[in-house]
Design a protein around this motif. Sequence first.
Motif, PDB file in Angstrom:
ATOM      1  N   ASP A  86     -17.352   9.815 -15.157  1.00  0.00           N
ATOM      2  CA  ASP A  86     -17.857  10.484 -16.355  1.00  0.00           C
ATOM      3  C   ASP A  86     -19.319  10.906 -16.222  1.00  0.00           C
ATOM      4  N   ARG A 114     -19.950  13.205 -19.313  1.00  0.00           N
ATOM      5  CA  ARG A 114     -18.810  13.718 -20.081  1.00  0.00           C
ATOM      6  C   ARG A 114     -18.791  13.036 -21.446  1.00  0.00           C
ATOM      7  N   GLN A 115     -18.827  13.881 -22.491  1.00  0.00           N
ATOM      8  CA  GLN A 115     -18.747  13.392 -23.861  1.00  0.00           C
ATOM      9  C   GLN A 115     -17.660  14.179 -24.584  1.00  0.00           C
ATOM     10  N   ASP A 116     -16.686  13.484 -25.089  1.00  0.00           N
ATOM     11  CA  ASP A 116     -15.560  14.106 -25.800  1.00  0.00           C
ATOM     12  C   ASP A 116     -14.892  15.193 -24.957  1.00  0.00           C
ATOM     13  N   GLY A 117     -14.766  14.938 -23.664  1.00  0.00           N
ATOM     14  CA  GLY A 117     -14.072  15.865 -22.769  1.00  0.00           C
ATOM     15  C   GLY A 117     -14.917  17.027 -22.272  1.00  0.00           C
ATOM     16  N   ALA A 118     -16.161  17.149 -22.701  1.00  0.00           N
ATOM     17  CA  ALA A 118     -17.034  18.248 -22.268  1.00  0.00           C
ATOM     18  C   ALA A 118     -18.233  17.686 -21.507  1.00  0.00           C
ATOM     19  N   TRP A 119     -18.731  18.447 -20.522  1.00  0.00           N
ATOM     20  CA  TRP A 119     -19.907  18.037 -19.766  1.00  0.00           C
ATOM     21  C   TRP A 119     -21.154  18.418 -20.542  1.00  0.00           C
TER      22      TRP A 119
END
Length: 150
Positions: A86, A114-119
């Motif tokens: 992540d 990676r936060q909530d599926g986004a970089w």
Amino acid sequence: MTPAKIARSIPARLLAASAALGLLAACGGNERPTSELPSAQINAIGVNAYLWRAALETLSFAPLASADSAGGVVVTDWYANPSNPDERVKLAITILDQQLRADALRVAATRQVRQDGAWVEAPVQAATVQKLEDIILTKARDLRRKAMSS
């Protein structure tokens, strides 16, 4: 103007071309071409060969996006440590001189998490960049020592 002064005024990319032209021009006469540049400056890649090799060896863990030996720039693609998927980093190493000196090397790092599926961009600790510079410089000095003792 001496050849050494001319060499310092020409960008590193053009140094190899001008040296080759100088050697070709000297081929017709009885004079042997000479160079006032120290042997550490003479190389076929346009930047300090020890720094270049040390940078490539140090970054061998990451996939390379580009490597320009004439301009002295190495850029990695994103690298994520398998134990921490992540987080990822991208590195850029720039070699600024033909001398093996600390100020001839610049390291830049970009980090994402990676936060909530986004970089998302994240800060890079200055100590991390400094440590990478130190590793490259130490490796370059070791390569030079090894070459001198051979």
